[in-house]
Scaffold this active site. Structure first.
Site, PDB file in Angstrom:
ATOM      1  N   HIS A   1       0.838  -1.208   0.000  1.00 54.64           N
ATOM      2  CA  HIS A   1       0.000   0.000   0.000  1.00 54.64           C
ATOM      3  C   HIS A   1       0.874   1.261   0.000  1.00 54.64           C
ATOM      4  CE1 HIS A   1      -3.656   2.377   1.160  1.00 54.64           C
ATOM      5  NE2 HIS A   1      -2.728   3.178   1.665  1.00 54.64           N
ATOM      6  N   GLU A   2       1.773   1.330   0.962  1.00 53.50           N
ATOM      7  CA  GLU A   2       2.596   2.540   1.083  1.00 53.50           C
ATOM      8  C   GLU A   2       3.567   2.675  -0.095  1.00 53.50           C
ATOM      9  OE1 GLU A   2       1.671   4.762   3.134  1.00 53.50           O
ATOM     10  OE2 GLU A   2       0.340   3.484   4.335  1.00 53.50           O
TER      11      GLU A   2
ATOM     12  N   GLU B   1      -4.644   7.859  -3.116  1.00 55.37           N
ATOM     13  CA  GLU B   1      -5.087   6.582  -2.550  1.00 55.37           C
ATOM     14  C   GLU B   1      -5.398   5.574  -3.665  1.00 55.37           C
ATOM     15  OE1 GLU B   1      -4.771   6.152   0.586  1.00 55.37           O
ATOM     16  OE2 GLU B   1      -5.970   4.389   1.101  1.00 55.37           O
TER      17      GLU B   1
ATOM     18  N   HIS C   1       1.828   4.528  -2.721  1.00 48.35           N
ATOM     19  CA  HIS C   1       1.922   5.980  -2.503  1.00 48.35           C
ATOM     20  C   HIS C   1       3.324   6.472  -2.885  1.00 48.35           C
ATOM     21  CE1 HIS C   1      -1.894   6.787  -0.559  1.00 48.35           C
ATOM     22  NE2 HIS C   1      -1.692   5.935   0.426  1.00 48.35           N
TER      23      HIS C   1
HETATM   24 CO    CO Z   1      -3.134   5.288   1.853  1.00 45.88          CO
END
Ligand code: CO
Length: 499
Positions: A265-266, A295, A269
């Protein structure tokens, strides 16, 4: 033109202060000793004040005003026009706040953080209540300073998702709720593909987890020479420059998948931040479009790619090698079923892809009413429990695992939650567009992440704030945000229905 160069010089100053602030926040979450909190809050408040002054000073000598008329006259075009218009947006919002208000807000929020953490630890909403009341009042004042047409919530939402209104957010989230609530009930009646008796729990030494997580982040394209991975209680990504992007993850000794999910997830980003054009650093051309678009990148990597069978066709042999127990005895198919199980739960950050957005709906409906003044803060825990029951079908046993679980409201982040749901919707829509152009599954299954990353970079990352979220969606996918893609993605994944 002279003024545009002066504006860029001033923007660079703002960017340097902003990088310094980001480094202070990063350090606060990752390395700062507990006793450093009070003095750090003051340092942060001071720099926040400085940044406010610098943003307000962007128009000194009428530099911005002059540039604004030049844009109107058509003498400033292209990239410079975007820089001027996007800077105006930031400037116009910021200059509406009296400096005393900015300070009062910063100080209140910094104190509220500690109170919220205590209240959560003690499961005592009453402790947090007066602070939340104070914050809601301040946020309503913020909205009044900014101004709005229909709802004060518009003014807050706009800070995170420029151009989005409460009305439109409501429509999108209601559509989502109308689809998800019955969909979830159906799934629970027919738990398609539920992995029976497969446990992914084990004993996973953190050092070995770190090796694996770094390898995954590197393989999907996160540049570890322009980035760092560390640990913190709440995983997050921060950036000082496209060449220095940092994120944290969180390890659990008995659950290796926990960190892997956070890391992917990160890293999603992080890839966005590393993909912004460094040559435009300081200007909106090197900034992300919105939190929703940000996101979309993390959720696409985490879920659409990172939880797919194709992804694990490539990584599962490596996972088995790193952790022979328990994975040596679990087939790829059972493993994939287990990581994609749907089951309503109390905690948003641990929710599966189907129930996740219902957690967002609960928060959005409550915070909108708080900001519009139709719900009293003292009534929030009861409303929270009843909505969790209605939408997710579960009972909330305590406020610590209910209304107090998220950091956002104590941090003053009203209008932030909906961007998580927009992220899921944009992710599905972008992913569908990418699949029309690339054989995504085949590439991912052989670990060829380059073309996928480059597609995202070219269509989204490298463009900075050139387009608004809605215009970007149209440019990349041919239509504005459409929640149909997310619904179709879920139907295909969880019910094995053909398109
Ligand atoms: Co996020």
């Amino acid at each position: 033109m002279k003024q545009i160069d002066e504006l860029k010089r001033r923007l660079l100053e703002v960017a340097h202060v902003s990088s310094a602030l980001a480094l202070l926040h990063w350090d606060q979450e990752v390395h700062m000793p507990k006793k450093g909190a009070a003095s750090r809050a003051l340092t942060i408040a001071e720099l926040t004040g400085l940044m406010h002054q610098k943003i307000v000073a962007l128009d000194h000598g009428r530099v911005l005003t002059t540039l604004k008329s030049a844009v109107k006259k058509g003498t400033i075009k292209g990239k410079n026009k975007i820089i001027v218009l996007e800077t105006l947006r930031t400037f116009e919002r910021e200059q509406k706040f009296p400096e005393a208000f900015v300070r009062e807000m910063a100080e209140t929020l910094s104190q509220a953080q500690g109170v919220w953490a205590d209240a959560r630890a003690r499961d005592d909403f009453a402790l947090f209540l007066p602070w939340l009341e104070k914050i809601v009042k301040l946020k309503r004042r913020e909205a009044a300073y900014v101004g709005y047409r229909a709802s004060p919530y518009d003014a807050l939402l706009d800070a995170f998702e420029p151009g989005m209104t409460a009305e439109e957010a409501s429509r999108i989230l209601n559509d989502l709720k109308d689809f998800l609530v019955p969909f979830l009930k159906e799934l629970r009646v027919r738990p398609a593909g539920k992995a029976q008796g497969v446990s992914l729990k084990g004993n996973f030494p953190v050092a070995r987890q770190k090796e694996f997580n770094a390898m995954v982040a590197r393989e999907i394209g996160f540049d570890l020479e322009a980035g760092v991975i560390e640990e913190s209680t709440h995983p997050f990504t921060t950036n000082f420059h496209p060449h220095d992007v940092r994120f944290t993850t969180r390890y659990r000794v008995n659950d290796v998948m926990h960190a892997i999910g956070s890391t992917i997830h990160e890293a999603g980003h992080g890839l966005y931040e590393q993909g912004l054009p460094a040559e435009h650093f300081g200007t909106p051309l090197a900034e992300a479009v919105s939190l929703g678009i940000h996101e979309s990148q993390s959720r696409m990597w985490e879920n659409m790619i990172g939880k797919s069978t194709a992804f694990w066709r490539h990584f599962y042999p490596k996972l088995k090698k790193q952790f022979p127990a328990p994975f040596g005895k679990i087939t790829l198919q059972d493993f994939c079923r287990a990581i994609n199980q749907v089951s309503p739960s109390l905690i948003r950050t641990e929710a599966d892809e189907v129930t996740y957005n219902l957690h967002i709906v609960v928060r959005f409906e409550i915070e909108r009413e708080l900001i519009e003044g139709t719900l009293a803060v003292k009534d929030v825990p009861a409303v929270w429990r009843s909505k969790m029951k209605d939408y997710l079908g579960i009972s909330v046993p305590s406020d610590a695992r209910g209304v107090l679980q998220d950091v956002h409201w104590s941090a003053g982040l009203f209008g932030y939650f909906p961007t998580y749901a927009f992220g899921n919707l944009y992710a599905a829509q972008f992913f569908a567009a990418m699949e029309r152009e690339l054989p995504v599954s085949r590439l991912v299954a052989r670990g060829a992440f380059g073309p996928v990353r480059e597609w995202l970079r070219r269509h989204i990352h490298a463009r900075g704030k050139t387009y608004t979220a809605s215009a970007l969606a149209r440019k990349v996918t041919g239509e504005p945000l459409n929640s149909r893609y997310f619904a179709e993605y879920l139907k295909k994944k969880y019910k094995n229905t053909k398109k």
